[in-house]
Design an enzyme around this catalytic site. Structure first.
Site, mmCIF file in Angstrom:
data_model
loop_
_atom_site.group_PDB
_atom_site.id
_atom_site.type_symbol
_atom_site.label_atom_id
_atom_site.label_comp_id
_atom_site.label_asym_id
_atom_site.label_seq_id
_atom_site.Cartn_x
_atom_site.Cartn_y
_atom_site.Cartn_z
ATOM 1 N N SER A 132 -78.145 -62.737 -11.206
ATOM 2 C CA SER A 132 -77.082 -62.983 -10.215
ATOM 3 C C SER A 132 -77.726 -63.525 -8.950
ATOM 4 O O SER A 132 -78.911 -63.251 -8.683
ATOM 5 C CB SER A 132 -76.365 -61.664 -9.892
ATOM 6 O OG SER A 132 -75.564 -61.806 -8.732
ATOM 7 N N TYR A 145 -76.280 -52.483 -8.254
ATOM 8 C CA TYR A 145 -76.102 -53.754 -8.977
ATOM 9 C C TYR A 145 -77.080 -54.805 -8.467
ATOM 10 O O TYR A 145 -77.790 -55.436 -9.257
ATOM 11 C CB TYR A 145 -74.668 -54.244 -8.816
ATOM 12 C CG TYR A 145 -74.417 -55.582 -9.487
ATOM 13 C CD1 TYR A 145 -74.312 -55.674 -10.869
ATOM 14 C CD2 TYR A 145 -74.298 -56.751 -8.736
ATOM 15 C CE1 TYR A 145 -74.091 -56.903 -11.490
ATOM 16 C CE2 TYR A 145 -74.069 -57.979 -9.350
ATOM 17 C CZ TYR A 145 -73.969 -58.045 -10.728
ATOM 18 O OH TYR A 145 -73.753 -59.259 -11.339
HETATM 19 N N1 LIG Z 1 -68.565 -62.919 -12.922
HETATM 20 C C1 LIG Z 1 -69.367 -63.021 -11.877
HETATM 21 O O1 LIG Z 1 -68.905 -63.335 -10.736
HETATM 22 C C2 LIG Z 1 -70.856 -62.816 -12.036
HETATM 23 C C3 LIG Z 1 -71.690 -63.194 -10.973
HETATM 24 C C4 LIG Z 1 -73.062 -63.029 -11.090
HETATM 25 C C5 LIG Z 1 -73.599 -62.487 -12.247
HETATM 26 N N2 LIG Z 1 -72.775 -62.113 -13.258
HETATM 27 C C6 LIG Z 1 -73.396 -61.518 -14.453
HETATM 28 O O2 LIG Z 1 -72.984 -62.233 -15.597
HETATM 29 C C7 LIG Z 1 -72.927 -61.353 -16.721
HETATM 30 C C8 LIG Z 1 -71.560 -61.441 -17.364
HETATM 31 O O3 LIG Z 1 -70.606 -61.155 -16.367
HETATM 32 P P1 LIG Z 1 -69.040 -61.381 -16.595
HETATM 33 O O4 LIG Z 1 -68.451 -61.666 -15.269
HETATM 34 O O5 LIG Z 1 -68.808 -62.317 -17.707
HETATM 35 O O6 LIG Z 1 -68.623 -59.897 -16.993
HETATM 36 P P2 LIG Z 1 -67.350 -59.376 -17.803
HETATM 37 O O7 LIG Z 1 -66.282 -60.406 -17.836
HETATM 38 O O8 LIG Z 1 -67.083 -58.019 -17.253
HETATM 39 O O9 LIG Z 1 -67.931 -59.227 -19.276
HETATM 40 C C9 LIG Z 1 -68.964 -58.321 -19.515
HETATM 41 C C10 LIG Z 1 -69.342 -58.389 -20.985
HETATM 42 O O10 LIG Z 1 -70.321 -57.385 -21.223
HETATM 43 C C11 LIG Z 1 -69.849 -56.516 -22.233
HETATM 44 N N3 LIG Z 1 -70.292 -55.150 -21.977
HETATM 45 C C12 LIG Z 1 -69.979 -54.380 -20.900
HETATM 46 N N4 LIG Z 1 -70.554 -53.175 -21.047
HETATM 47 C C13 LIG Z 1 -71.232 -53.203 -22.225
HETATM 48 C C14 LIG Z 1 -71.995 -52.259 -22.932
HETATM 49 N N5 LIG Z 1 -72.183 -51.019 -22.451
HETATM 50 N N6 LIG Z 1 -72.545 -52.612 -24.116
HETATM 51 C C15 LIG Z 1 -72.346 -53.851 -24.619
HETATM 52 N N7 LIG Z 1 -71.619 -54.793 -24.005
HETATM 53 C C16 LIG Z 1 -71.070 -54.463 -22.815
HETATM 54 C C17 LIG Z 1 -68.323 -56.633 -22.186
HETATM 55 O O11 LIG Z 1 -67.723 -56.369 -23.437
HETATM 56 P P3 LIG Z 1 -67.158 -54.964 -23.942
HETATM 57 O O12 LIG Z 1 -66.380 -54.373 -22.812
HETATM 58 O O13 LIG Z 1 -66.382 -55.358 -25.129
HETATM 59 O O14 LIG Z 1 -68.380 -54.171 -24.301
HETATM 60 C C18 LIG Z 1 -68.164 -58.118 -21.878
HETATM 61 O O15 LIG Z 1 -68.294 -58.869 -23.067
HETATM 62 C C19 LIG Z 1 -73.270 -59.963 -16.196
HETATM 63 O O16 LIG Z 1 -74.640 -59.682 -16.416
HETATM 64 C C20 LIG Z 1 -72.978 -60.081 -14.708
HETATM 65 O O17 LIG Z 1 -73.727 -59.177 -13.938
HETATM 66 C C21 LIG Z 1 -71.419 -62.258 -13.187
#
Ligand SMILES: NC(=O)c1ccc[n+]([C@@H]2O[C@H](COP(=O)([O-])OP(=O)(O)OC[C@H]3O[C@@H](n4cnc5c(N)ncnc54)[C@H](OP(=O)(O)O)[C@@H]3O)[C@@H](O)[C@H]2O)c1
Length: 246
Positions: A132, A145
């Site tokens: 991130s 985080y």
């Molecule tokens: N969106 C943003 O603004 C943003 C910004 C910077 C970085 N990121 C990073 O990008 C990555 C993805 O973010 P996102 O926004 O796409 O998140 P998201 O929409 O919340 O999706 C998270 C994914 O991780 C899975 N997950 C959550 N807990 C889990 C567990 N205990 N075991 C296995 N799978 C798990 C969820 O599926 P299930 O619930 O089905 O397990 C889902 O597929 C993360 O590492 C996040 O920190 C996101």
């Protein structure tokens, strides 16, 4: 020639689902990992034959072991360590258990799967660890985080250097605010220029994967300016500004 194979964690929704879709569209055979079997099944049905899913809770030792065994038994050409979680709030007002779960998912699972993958990686293989922009910006209200993402970026940069002689590429991918199903972001949250779509983010990551040059990829100009400012500003100023970030 056999098809390239990729394993994507956190593929049931958001950035991970976009990675799975785009990688399948470019010819990878995808293994999608997450906890929600229904969503994974829907995704794999959409991707077509040959793709598969694995249900695992990566915040647990059992779930990490299951996916590490899968990587050992069925090596892939690309691992996308994407699953991650954040909880908001002052450190002492949120349960310690939430912080520890975040560390198990954001850090421990990344290390476990990176290790299993790199142990059998061959020249040409690649590892993407999704970090991130907050890796560069200790953020009040998101202390655990942002610290966990500093860990991911630092780990990725060191592994990038270690793996270069073996022809294995390691990328620390630093998204900024990315509008996904679970992070619906609007102009009230941030200026539009700061919000990316998962499609734009993944396209930038896949372009960088083709080039295999940089250890860290920050997607988009606005995010690059943000990370630059976060690194050069005096710490007290950066922390004061970040405490106002949504
Ligand atoms: N969106 C943003 O603004 C943003 C910004 C910077 C970085 N990121 C990073 O990008 C990555 C993805 O973010 P996102 O926004 O796409 O998140 P998201 O929409 O919340 O999706 C998270 C994914 O991780 C899975 N997950 C959550 N807990 C889990 C567990 N205990 N075991 C296995 N799978 C798990 C969820 O599926 P299930 O619930 O089905 O397990 C889902 O597929 C993360 O590492 C996040 O920190 C996101």
């Amino acid at each position: 020639m056999r098809a390239l194979r990729a394993l994507v964690t956190g593929a049931s929704t958001g950035i991970g689902r976009t990675f799975a879709r785009e990688l399948a569209a470019t010819g990878y055979v995808v293994t999608a990992v997450a906890r929600s079997e229904d969503r994974l099944r829907t995704l794999v049905d959409e991707l077509g034959s040959g793709h598969r899913y694995l249900v695992a809770d990566l915040a647990t030792a059992d779930g990490q072991g299951l996916v590490a065994d899968e990587l050992a038994r069925h090596p892939v050409d690309l691992l996308v360590n994407n699953a991650g979680t954040a909880h908001h709030g002052p450190f002492t007002e949120t349960p310690a258990q939430d912080a520890l779960t975040a560390i198990r998912l954001n850090c421990e699972a990344v290390v476990t799967l990176a290790h299993a993958f790199l142990a059998q990686a061959r020249p040409g293989d690649a590892l993407i660890n999704v970090s991130s922009t907050l890796a560069y910006a200790p953020t009040p209200g998101l202390a655990v985080y942002s610290a966990s993402k500093s860990f991911v970026t630092s780990l990725s940069e060191a592994l990038w250097h270690e793996q270069r002689p073996y022809g294995v590429y390691v990328m620390g991918l630093c998204p900024g605010m990315t509008a996904t199903d679970s992070h619906s972001l609007s102009h009230e949250d941030a200026p539009a220029a700061l919000i990316q779509t998962p499609e734009a983010l993944v396209a930038a990551a896949l372009r960088a994967l083709d080039r295999r040059a940089r250890p860290t990829v920050v997607s988009g100009t606005a995010n690059s300016v943000f990370t630059f400012a976060a690194r050069v500003l005096p710490r007290r100023t950066a922390l004061a500004l970040l405490s106002r970030t949504p």
